[in-house]
Motif scaffolding. Structure first.
Motif, PDB file in Angstrom:
ATOM      1  N   TYR A  26       0.991  -1.052   0.017  1.00 49.86           N
ATOM      2  CA  TYR A  26      -0.017  -0.124  -0.010  1.00 49.86           C
ATOM      3  C   TYR A  26       0.891   1.146   0.045  1.00 49.86           C
ATOM      4  O   TYR A  26       1.780   1.335   0.865  1.00 49.86           O
ATOM      5  CB  TYR A  26      -0.704   0.041   1.131  1.00 49.86           C
ATOM      6  N   CYS A  28       0.753   5.236   0.352  1.00 52.87           N
ATOM      7  CA  CYS A  28      -0.108   6.447   0.468  1.00 52.87           C
ATOM      8  C   CYS A  28       0.058   7.691  -0.823  1.00 52.87           C
ATOM      9  O   CYS A  28       1.340   7.771  -1.277  1.00 52.87           O
ATOM     10  CB  CYS A  28       0.368   7.560   1.577  1.00 52.87           C
ATOM     11  N   CYS A 208      -6.630   5.774   5.340  1.00 51.84           N
ATOM     12  CA  CYS A 208      -5.861   4.869   4.751  1.00 51.84           C
ATOM     13  C   CYS A 208      -6.085   3.185   5.539  1.00 51.84           C
ATOM     14  O   CYS A 208      -5.714   2.088   4.853  1.00 51.84           O
ATOM     15  CB  CYS A 208      -4.187   5.179   4.898  1.00 51.84           C
ATOM     16  N   HIS A 233       1.082  10.528  10.630  1.00 46.41           N
ATOM     17  CA  HIS A 233       0.335   9.644   9.865  1.00 46.41           C
ATOM     18  C   HIS A 233       0.291   8.097   9.807  1.00 46.41           C
ATOM     19  O   HIS A 233      -0.598   7.525  10.200  1.00 46.41           O
ATOM     20  CB  HIS A 233       0.303  10.314   8.508  1.00 46.41           C
ATOM     21  N   GLU A 237      -1.988   5.437  11.554  1.00 49.09           N
ATOM     22  CA  GLU A 237      -2.762   4.315  11.024  1.00 49.09           C
ATOM     23  C   GLU A 237      -2.443   2.932  11.536  1.00 49.09           C
ATOM     24  O   GLU A 237      -3.263   2.025  11.703  1.00 49.09           O
ATOM     25  CB  GLU A 237      -1.815   4.317   9.543  1.00 49.09           C
TER      26      GLU A 237
HETATM   27 ZN   LIG Z   1      -1.978   7.359   4.046  1.00 49.24          ZN
END
Ligand SMILES: [Zn+2]
Length: 469
Positions: A26, A28, A208, A233, A237
Protein backbone atom coordinates in the motif's frame (compact mmCIF):
# COMPACT_ATOMS: atom_id res chain seq x y z
CA UNK A 1 17.66 -12.23 -1.32
CA UNK A 2 15.93 -8.84 -1.44
CA UNK A 3 16.50 -6.70 1.64
CA UNK A 4 14.75 -3.45 2.43
CA UNK A 5 15.11 -0.97 5.26
CA UNK A 6 12.12 -1.35 7.54
CA UNK A 7 11.37 1.90 9.37
CA UNK A 8 9.69 -0.13 12.11
CA UNK A 9 12.90 -1.93 13.11
CA UNK A 10 15.27 0.69 11.70
CA UNK A 11 17.16 -2.17 10.04
CA UNK A 12 17.63 -3.78 6.66
CA UNK A 13 15.50 -6.90 6.63
CA UNK A 14 14.95 -9.72 4.17
CA UNK A 15 11.57 -9.31 2.49
CA UNK A 16 9.52 -12.39 3.27
CA UNK A 17 5.91 -11.94 2.18
CA UNK A 18 3.09 -13.39 4.31
CA UNK A 19 1.88 -15.39 1.33
CA UNK A 20 4.87 -16.99 -0.43
CA UNK A 21 5.49 -15.40 -3.82
CA UNK A 22 2.87 -12.67 -3.40
CA UNK A 23 3.72 -9.20 -2.12
CA UNK A 24 0.89 -6.93 -1.02
CA UNK A 25 1.74 -3.26 -0.75
CA UNK A 26 0.00 0.00 0.00
CA UNK A 27 1.40 3.39 -0.99
CA UNK A 28 -0.06 6.62 0.38
CA UNK A 29 -1.11 8.57 -2.68
CA UNK A 30 -1.63 12.26 -3.28
CA UNK A 31 -4.22 14.55 -1.74
CA UNK A 32 -5.77 15.89 -4.91
CA UNK A 33 -6.00 19.64 -4.50
CA UNK A 34 -3.48 20.85 -7.04
CA UNK A 35 -1.07 19.85 -9.79
CA UNK A 36 1.43 17.12 -8.96
CA UNK A 37 4.83 18.50 -7.95
CA UNK A 38 8.21 16.83 -7.82
CA UNK A 39 7.69 15.99 -4.14
CA UNK A 40 4.61 13.85 -4.95
CA UNK A 41 6.34 12.38 -7.99
CA UNK A 42 9.16 10.81 -5.99
CA UNK A 43 7.16 8.14 -4.12
CA UNK A 44 5.06 7.50 -7.25
CA UNK A 45 8.21 6.88 -9.35
CA UNK A 46 10.19 5.03 -6.68
CA UNK A 47 7.44 2.62 -5.67
CA UNK A 48 6.33 2.04 -9.27
CA UNK A 49 9.91 0.94 -9.98
CA UNK A 50 10.03 -1.11 -6.78
CA UNK A 51 6.88 -2.94 -7.79
CA UNK A 52 8.35 -3.67 -11.23
CA UNK A 53 11.46 -5.00 -9.55
CA UNK A 54 9.41 -7.31 -7.34
CA UNK A 55 7.73 -8.63 -10.50
CA UNK A 56 11.13 -8.98 -12.19
CA UNK A 57 12.16 -11.12 -9.20
CA UNK A 58 9.15 -13.34 -9.86
CA UNK A 59 6.72 -12.08 -7.24
CA UNK A 60 3.09 -11.47 -7.88
CA UNK A 61 2.38 -7.97 -6.57
CA UNK A 62 -0.90 -6.47 -5.44
CA UNK A 63 -0.44 -2.75 -5.13
CA UNK A 64 -2.85 -0.16 -3.79
CA UNK A 65 -2.34 3.59 -4.07
CA UNK A 66 -5.08 5.83 -2.77
CA UNK A 67 -6.32 9.26 -3.69
CA UNK A 68 -7.29 11.42 -0.72
CA UNK A 69 -10.28 13.19 -2.22
CA UNK A 70 -11.64 14.92 0.85
CA UNK A 71 -9.69 17.08 3.28
CA UNK A 72 -9.45 20.66 4.51
CA UNK A 73 -7.18 21.80 1.68
CA UNK A 74 -9.46 20.35 -1.02
CA UNK A 75 -12.49 21.98 0.59
CA UNK A 76 -10.75 25.35 0.86
CA UNK A 77 -9.46 25.25 -2.72
CA UNK A 78 -12.80 24.10 -4.17
CA UNK A 79 -14.59 26.79 -2.18
CA UNK A 80 -12.31 29.45 -3.51
CA UNK A 81 -12.96 28.32 -7.09
CA UNK A 82 -16.68 28.00 -6.36
CA UNK A 83 -17.00 24.40 -7.54
CA UNK A 84 -18.18 21.32 -5.62
CA UNK A 85 -15.31 19.61 -3.79
CA UNK A 86 -15.85 16.25 -5.53
CA UNK A 87 -15.70 17.86 -8.99
CA UNK A 88 -12.55 19.65 -7.92
CA UNK A 89 -10.94 16.44 -6.67
CA UNK A 90 -11.91 14.58 -9.85
CA UNK A 91 -10.19 17.23 -11.93
CA UNK A 92 -6.88 16.68 -10.15
CA UNK A 93 -7.23 12.90 -10.23
CA UNK A 94 -7.53 13.23 -14.01
CA UNK A 95 -4.47 15.49 -13.99
CA UNK A 96 -2.59 12.85 -11.97
CA UNK A 97 -3.31 10.30 -14.70
CA UNK A 98 -1.95 12.61 -17.37
CA UNK A 99 1.29 12.97 -15.40
CA UNK A 100 1.44 9.24 -14.68
CA UNK A 101 1.08 8.54 -18.39
CA UNK A 102 3.79 11.06 -19.31
CA UNK A 103 6.11 9.42 -16.76
CA UNK A 104 5.21 5.91 -17.91
CA UNK A 105 3.93 4.94 -14.44
CA UNK A 106 1.78 1.86 -14.35
CA UNK A 107 -1.59 1.97 -12.66
CA UNK A 108 -1.67 0.15 -9.31
CA UNK A 109 -4.11 -2.73 -8.99
CA UNK A 110 -6.42 -0.49 -6.97
CA UNK A 111 -6.73 3.29 -6.68
CA UNK A 112 -9.32 3.72 -3.92
CA UNK A 113 -10.73 7.15 -3.07
CA UNK A 114 -11.59 8.15 0.48
CA UNK A 115 -15.15 9.23 -0.29
CA UNK A 116 -15.97 5.75 -1.64
CA UNK A 117 -14.89 4.11 1.64
CA UNK A 118 -16.92 6.09 4.15
CA UNK A 119 -18.99 3.09 5.27
CA UNK A 120 -15.81 1.01 5.83
CA UNK A 121 -14.35 3.93 7.78
CA UNK A 122 -17.47 4.23 9.96
CA UNK A 123 -17.38 0.49 10.58
CA UNK A 124 -13.75 0.67 11.76
CA UNK A 125 -14.49 3.59 14.07
CA UNK A 126 -17.45 1.72 15.59
CA UNK A 127 -15.15 -1.20 16.37
CA UNK A 128 -12.56 1.12 17.94
CA UNK A 129 -15.24 2.65 20.18
CA UNK A 130 -16.56 -0.80 21.14
CA UNK A 131 -13.05 -1.92 22.11
CA UNK A 132 -12.39 1.15 24.24
CA UNK A 133 -9.82 2.72 21.89
CA UNK A 134 -11.94 5.71 20.84
CA UNK A 135 -14.43 8.13 22.37
CA UNK A 136 -17.13 10.47 21.14
CA UNK A 137 -17.36 14.15 22.09
CA UNK A 138 -20.17 16.24 20.55
CA UNK A 139 -20.19 14.40 17.23
CA UNK A 140 -16.38 14.18 16.97
CA UNK A 141 -14.65 10.84 17.52
CA UNK A 142 -11.06 10.67 18.82
CA UNK A 143 -8.57 7.85 19.06
CA UNK A 144 -7.43 7.33 22.65
CA UNK A 145 -3.65 7.17 22.26
CA UNK A 146 -3.10 6.09 25.87
CA UNK A 147 -5.19 2.96 25.23
CA UNK A 148 -2.55 1.68 22.79
CA UNK A 149 0.75 1.06 24.61
CA UNK A 150 2.74 0.54 21.40
CA UNK A 151 1.98 4.08 20.22
CA UNK A 152 5.29 5.62 19.05
CA UNK A 153 6.77 2.27 17.99
CA UNK A 154 6.99 3.16 14.27
CA UNK A 155 8.38 6.67 14.64
CA UNK A 156 10.56 5.61 17.57
CA UNK A 157 9.15 8.28 19.86
CA UNK A 158 8.08 8.06 23.46
CA UNK A 159 4.66 9.33 24.45
CA UNK A 160 6.17 11.41 27.28
CA UNK A 161 8.54 13.19 24.89
CA UNK A 162 5.74 13.85 22.43
CA UNK A 163 3.40 15.46 24.94
CA UNK A 164 5.92 18.19 25.67
CA UNK A 165 5.33 19.89 22.32
CA UNK A 166 1.68 18.94 21.89
CA UNK A 167 -1.13 21.45 22.34
CA UNK A 168 -4.87 21.02 22.30
CA UNK A 169 -6.33 23.64 19.97
CA UNK A 170 -9.17 25.64 21.56
CA UNK A 171 -11.79 24.14 19.20
CA UNK A 172 -10.74 20.54 19.93
CA UNK A 173 -12.47 18.51 22.58
CA UNK A 174 -9.99 15.72 23.01
CA UNK A 175 -8.97 14.36 26.40
CA UNK A 176 -5.25 14.04 25.77
CA UNK A 177 -3.02 16.20 23.54
CA UNK A 178 -1.87 13.29 21.32
CA UNK A 179 -5.36 11.90 20.66
CA UNK A 180 -6.35 12.42 17.04
CA UNK A 181 -9.66 12.76 15.19
CA UNK A 182 -11.16 9.69 13.55
CA UNK A 183 -14.39 11.46 12.66
CA UNK A 184 -15.12 15.18 12.49
CA UNK A 185 -18.59 16.57 13.15
CA UNK A 186 -19.90 18.52 10.16
CA UNK A 187 -19.30 22.25 10.09
CA UNK A 188 -21.87 24.44 8.33
CA UNK A 189 -21.50 24.37 4.55
CA UNK A 190 -19.14 21.36 4.52
CA UNK A 191 -19.91 18.08 2.76
CA UNK A 192 -20.89 15.43 5.28
CA UNK A 193 -22.02 11.84 5.66
CA UNK A 194 -24.47 10.30 8.06
CA UNK A 195 -22.92 8.36 10.93
CA UNK A 196 -23.89 6.93 14.33
CA UNK A 197 -22.41 10.16 15.80
CA UNK A 198 -24.31 12.54 13.53
CA UNK A 199 -23.37 14.20 10.24
CA UNK A 200 -19.64 14.45 9.69
CA UNK A 201 -16.64 13.37 7.68
CA UNK A 202 -13.63 11.08 8.19
CA UNK A 203 -10.39 12.30 9.73
CA UNK A 204 -7.31 11.86 7.56
CA UNK A 205 -5.51 8.87 9.11
CA UNK A 206 -8.42 6.44 9.35
CA UNK A 207 -9.01 6.46 5.59
CA UNK A 208 -5.72 4.67 4.82
CA UNK A 209 -6.45 2.02 7.45
CA UNK A 210 -9.89 1.40 5.97
CA UNK A 211 -8.73 1.29 2.34
CA UNK A 212 -5.60 -0.79 2.92
CA UNK A 213 -7.28 -3.39 5.14
CA UNK A 214 -10.35 -3.61 2.87
CA UNK A 215 -8.21 -4.33 -0.18
CA UNK A 216 -5.17 -6.14 1.24
CA UNK A 217 -6.39 -7.74 4.45
CA UNK A 218 -5.80 -6.97 8.14
CA UNK A 219 -2.08 -7.81 7.88
CA UNK A 220 -0.16 -7.16 4.70
CA UNK A 221 3.45 -6.84 3.63
CA UNK A 222 4.59 -3.33 2.77
CA UNK A 223 3.28 0.11 3.61
CA UNK A 224 5.12 2.87 1.78
CA UNK A 225 5.17 6.63 1.48
CA UNK A 226 7.27 9.73 2.04
CA UNK A 227 9.15 9.94 5.33
CA UNK A 228 7.19 13.07 6.23
CA UNK A 229 4.26 10.69 6.78
CA UNK A 230 5.95 8.55 9.45
CA UNK A 231 4.59 10.80 12.15
CA UNK A 232 1.79 11.31 12.76
CA UNK A 233 0.07 9.74 9.72
CA UNK A 234 1.62 6.26 9.67
CA UNK A 235 2.00 6.05 13.44
CA UNK A 236 -1.73 6.76 13.72
CA UNK A 237 -2.68 4.38 10.92
CA UNK A 238 -0.75 1.61 12.62
CA UNK A 239 -2.20 2.33 16.06
CA UNK A 240 -5.84 2.39 14.98
CA UNK A 241 -5.49 -0.66 12.69
CA UNK A 242 -3.72 -2.81 15.26
CA UNK A 243 -6.08 -1.64 18.00
CA UNK A 244 -8.99 -2.98 15.93
CA UNK A 245 -7.50 -6.28 14.77
CA UNK A 246 -5.00 -7.14 17.49
CA UNK A 247 -2.67 -8.20 14.65
CA UNK A 248 0.38 -6.56 13.12
CA UNK A 249 -0.78 -4.13 10.38
CA UNK A 250 1.95 -3.60 7.73
CA UNK A 251 5.02 -5.74 8.39
CA UNK A 252 7.50 -3.59 6.48
CA UNK A 253 7.41 0.19 6.30
CA UNK A 254 9.34 1.80 3.45
CA UNK A 255 9.87 5.56 3.39
CA UNK A 256 11.40 7.72 0.71
CA UNK A 257 13.39 10.84 1.59
CA UNK A 258 12.12 14.32 0.83
CA UNK A 259 12.94 16.49 -2.12
CA UNK A 260 14.60 19.65 -0.92
CA UNK A 261 14.44 22.88 -2.77
CA UNK A 262 17.21 25.26 -1.86
CA UNK A 263 17.56 23.48 1.43
CA UNK A 264 13.84 23.40 2.28
CA UNK A 265 11.55 20.42 2.34
CA UNK A 266 9.32 20.51 -0.70
CA UNK A 267 5.78 20.74 0.54
CA UNK A 268 3.02 22.86 -0.84
CA UNK A 269 2.41 24.46 2.52
CA UNK A 270 5.68 26.37 2.31
CA UNK A 271 5.14 27.25 -1.31
CA UNK A 272 8.20 25.50 -2.74
CA UNK A 273 6.51 23.90 -5.64
CA UNK A 274 8.17 22.60 -8.71
CA UNK A 275 5.47 21.56 -11.10
CA UNK A 276 6.00 18.05 -12.44
CA UNK A 277 4.39 18.65 -15.84
CA UNK A 278 6.73 21.58 -16.39
CA UNK A 279 9.72 19.47 -15.32
CA UNK A 280 8.77 16.74 -17.83
CA UNK A 281 8.35 19.37 -20.55
CA UNK A 282 11.78 20.87 -19.87
CA UNK A 283 13.83 17.81 -18.98
CA UNK A 284 11.93 14.94 -20.59
CA UNK A 285 10.45 11.83 -18.99
CA UNK A 286 13.78 10.03 -18.77
CA UNK A 287 15.55 13.13 -17.46
CA UNK A 288 13.02 13.51 -14.64
CA UNK A 289 13.02 9.81 -13.77
CA UNK A 290 16.78 9.63 -13.87
CA UNK A 291 16.89 12.58 -11.48
CA UNK A 292 14.44 10.87 -9.12
CA UNK A 293 16.04 7.43 -9.26
CA UNK A 294 19.72 8.24 -9.35
CA UNK A 295 19.82 8.89 -5.60
CA UNK A 296 18.99 6.17 -3.10
CA UNK A 297 15.27 6.44 -2.34
CA UNK A 298 15.85 7.02 1.37
CA UNK A 299 18.22 9.96 0.88
CA UNK A 300 16.99 13.50 0.60
CA UNK A 301 17.39 14.98 -2.88
CA UNK A 302 18.33 18.54 -3.57
CA UNK A 303 16.22 19.90 -6.41
CA UNK A 304 18.10 22.36 -8.57
CA UNK A 305 17.84 23.34 -12.20
CA UNK A 306 21.44 22.20 -12.70
CA UNK A 307 20.79 18.73 -11.27
CA UNK A 308 17.72 18.25 -13.47
CA UNK A 309 19.58 19.50 -16.50
CA UNK A 310 22.48 17.15 -15.79
CA UNK A 311 20.00 14.25 -15.68
CA UNK A 312 18.49 15.40 -18.96
CA UNK A 313 21.94 15.45 -20.60
CA UNK A 314 22.83 12.02 -19.22
CA UNK A 315 19.51 10.62 -20.52
CA UNK A 316 20.15 12.16 -23.93
CA UNK A 317 23.59 10.55 -24.14
CA UNK A 318 22.13 7.10 -23.48
CA UNK A 319 19.28 7.66 -25.92
CA UNK A 320 21.62 8.78 -28.66
CA UNK A 321 23.61 5.60 -28.23
CA UNK A 322 20.43 3.51 -28.34
CA UNK A 323 19.35 5.33 -31.47
CA UNK A 324 22.68 4.61 -33.13
CA UNK A 325 22.24 0.93 -32.27
CA UNK A 326 18.79 1.00 -33.85
CA UNK A 327 20.15 2.65 -36.99
CA UNK A 328 22.73 -0.10 -37.25
CA UNK A 329 20.05 -2.72 -36.80
CA UNK A 330 21.49 -4.35 -33.70
CA UNK A 331 18.20 -3.78 -31.88
CA UNK A 332 16.61 -6.65 -33.77
CA UNK A 333 19.50 -9.07 -33.37
CA UNK A 334 18.68 -11.65 -30.76
CA UNK A 335 21.94 -13.52 -30.34
CA UNK A 336 22.80 -12.95 -26.72
CA UNK A 337 26.25 -12.88 -25.26
CA UNK A 338 25.09 -15.17 -22.49
CA UNK A 339 27.92 -15.30 -19.99
CA UNK A 340 28.13 -11.52 -20.06
CA UNK A 341 24.33 -11.24 -19.65
CA UNK A 342 24.51 -13.38 -16.56
CA UNK A 343 27.21 -11.20 -15.07
CA UNK A 344 25.24 -8.01 -15.78
CA UNK A 345 22.03 -9.50 -14.38
CA UNK A 346 23.83 -10.58 -11.24
CA UNK A 347 25.18 -7.07 -10.71
CA UNK A 348 21.77 -5.50 -11.39
CA UNK A 349 20.12 -7.81 -8.87
CA UNK A 350 22.86 -7.29 -6.33
CA UNK A 351 22.30 -3.52 -6.46
CA UNK A 352 18.53 -3.67 -6.18
CA UNK A 353 18.48 -6.50 -3.64
CA UNK A 354 20.45 -4.21 -1.35
CA UNK A 355 17.63 -1.93 -0.17
CA UNK A 356 16.60 -1.13 -3.74
CA UNK A 357 19.74 0.78 -4.61
CA UNK A 358 18.57 2.35 -7.88
CA UNK A 359 21.58 4.62 -7.81
CA UNK A 360 23.87 1.63 -8.41
CA UNK A 361 21.47 0.07 -10.92
CA UNK A 362 21.47 3.28 -12.95
CA UNK A 363 25.27 3.41 -12.86
CA UNK A 364 25.15 -0.08 -14.39
CA UNK A 365 22.85 1.15 -17.18
CA UNK A 366 25.34 3.94 -17.93
CA UNK A 367 28.09 1.33 -18.02
CA UNK A 368 26.03 -0.75 -20.47
CA UNK A 369 25.47 2.31 -22.61
CA UNK A 370 29.22 2.97 -22.76
CA UNK A 371 29.79 -0.68 -23.62
CA UNK A 372 27.13 -0.48 -26.34
CA UNK A 373 28.85 2.56 -27.74
CA UNK A 374 32.24 0.90 -27.92
CA UNK A 375 30.79 -2.41 -29.21
CA UNK A 376 29.16 -0.48 -32.06
CA UNK A 377 32.48 1.18 -32.85
CA UNK A 378 34.39 -2.07 -32.95
CA UNK A 379 31.61 -3.87 -34.85
CA UNK A 380 30.86 -6.39 -32.12
CA UNK A 381 27.18 -6.78 -32.98
CA UNK A 382 26.57 -9.64 -30.57
CA UNK A 383 27.79 -7.59 -27.62
CA UNK A 384 26.00 -4.48 -28.91
CA UNK A 385 22.68 -6.32 -29.36
CA UNK A 386 23.02 -7.75 -25.88
CA UNK A 387 23.71 -4.35 -24.29
CA UNK A 388 20.86 -2.76 -26.24
CA UNK A 389 18.49 -5.45 -25.16
CA UNK A 390 19.52 -5.34 -21.52
CA UNK A 391 19.02 -1.58 -21.38
CA UNK A 392 15.72 -1.27 -23.20
CA UNK A 393 14.01 -4.60 -22.67
CA UNK A 394 15.16 -5.60 -19.27
CA UNK A 395 16.80 -3.15 -16.85
CA UNK A 396 15.07 -0.15 -18.40
CA UNK A 397 11.72 -1.91 -18.06
CA UNK A 398 12.35 -2.46 -14.37
CA UNK A 399 13.30 1.14 -13.65
CA UNK A 400 10.91 2.60 -16.19
CA UNK A 401 13.63 4.47 -18.05
CA UNK A 402 14.97 4.06 -21.60
CA UNK A 403 12.11 1.67 -22.25
CA UNK A 404 12.13 3.14 -25.72
CA UNK A 405 8.93 1.57 -26.94
CA UNK A 406 6.97 3.54 -24.42
CA UNK A 407 8.70 6.76 -25.41
CA UNK A 408 7.49 6.31 -28.98
CA UNK A 409 3.96 5.79 -27.70
CA UNK A 410 2.81 9.31 -28.43
CA UNK A 411 -0.32 10.10 -30.35
CA UNK A 412 1.56 11.64 -33.29
CA UNK A 413 3.93 8.71 -33.51
CA UNK A 414 1.33 5.98 -33.23
CA UNK A 415 2.28 4.43 -36.56
CA UNK A 416 5.99 4.11 -35.77
CA UNK A 417 5.06 2.42 -32.50
CA UNK A 418 2.88 -0.09 -34.32
CA UNK A 419 5.63 -0.74 -36.85
CA UNK A 420 8.07 -1.50 -34.08
CA UNK A 421 5.50 -3.72 -32.47
CA UNK A 422 5.07 -5.73 -35.67
CA UNK A 423 8.82 -6.27 -35.91
CA UNK A 424 8.87 -7.50 -32.32
CA UNK A 425 5.96 -9.85 -32.97
CA UNK A 426 7.74 -11.28 -35.99
CA UNK A 427 10.85 -11.95 -33.92
CA UNK A 428 8.72 -13.53 -31.24
CA UNK A 429 7.10 -15.78 -33.85
CA UNK A 430 10.56 -16.97 -34.99
CA UNK A 431 11.56 -17.62 -31.37
CA UNK A 432 8.42 -19.64 -30.76
CA UNK A 433 9.07 -21.75 -33.86
CA UNK A 434 12.57 -22.37 -32.55
CA UNK A 435 10.99 -23.33 -29.20
CA UNK A 436 12.94 -20.60 -27.43
CA UNK A 437 9.98 -19.91 -25.21
CA UNK A 438 11.94 -18.13 -22.49
CA UNK A 439 12.80 -15.28 -24.84
CA UNK A 440 9.36 -15.31 -26.43
CA UNK A 441 7.82 -15.02 -22.97
CA UNK A 442 10.24 -12.25 -22.08
CA UNK A 443 8.97 -10.24 -25.05
CA UNK A 444 5.40 -10.88 -24.00
CA UNK A 445 6.10 -9.75 -20.43
CA UNK A 446 7.98 -6.65 -21.53
CA UNK A 447 5.15 -5.67 -23.86
CA UNK A 448 2.66 -6.33 -21.12
CA UNK A 449 4.55 -3.96 -18.85
CA UNK A 450 4.02 -1.11 -21.32
CA UNK A 451 0.39 -1.94 -21.87
CA UNK A 452 0.48 -4.26 -24.88
CA UNK A 453 -1.37 -7.49 -24.26
CA UNK A 454 -0.58 -10.45 -26.54
CA UNK A 455 -2.87 -13.34 -27.22
CA UNK A 456 -1.61 -16.36 -29.17
CA UNK A 457 -4.33 -17.86 -31.36
CA UNK A 458 -4.15 -20.58 -34.02
CA UNK A 459 -4.38 -17.75 -36.58
CA UNK A 460 -1.38 -15.95 -35.10
CA UNK A 461 -0.68 -13.46 -32.33
CA UNK A 462 -3.21 -10.76 -31.62
CA UNK A 463 -2.49 -7.71 -29.52
CA UNK A 464 -4.48 -5.13 -27.67
CA UNK A 465 -3.22 -1.77 -26.42
CA UNK A 466 -4.00 -0.44 -23.00
CA UNK A 467 -2.49 3.00 -22.72
CA UNK A 468 -3.16 3.24 -19.02
CA UNK A 469 -1.25 0.10 -18.13
ZN1 LIG B 1 -2.00 7.35 3.99
Amino acid sequence: MLKITNTLSGKKEALIPLEPGHVKMYVCGPTVYGAIHMGNARPAVVFDAFRRYLEYCGYKVTMVQNFTDIDDKILAAANEKGIPFDEYAKLFIAEYWVDAHLLGLRAANFHPRTTRYVSEIIHLIEKLIARGHAYVVDGDVYFDVRSFPKYGELSHRRIDDMIAGARVAPDEKKRFPLDFALWKAAKPGEPSWESPWGQGRPGWHIECSAMSMSLLGESFDIHAGGNDLIFPHHENEKAQSEAVTGKPFARYWMHNGMIRFEGEKMAKSIGNVFNLREAIRQFGKDGVKLFLLSKHYRSPVELTYEALDESRRAATRVKETLKRAEEQGVNILIHFDNSWVNEMRARFKEALDDDFNTSKAIALIFELSRELNSALERGDTKRAATAYSLITREFGQVLGIFDTLHETMKIDEESSFEETLHILLEIREILRKEKRYDLADKIRESLRAIGVKLEDTPQGTRYTLDKHA
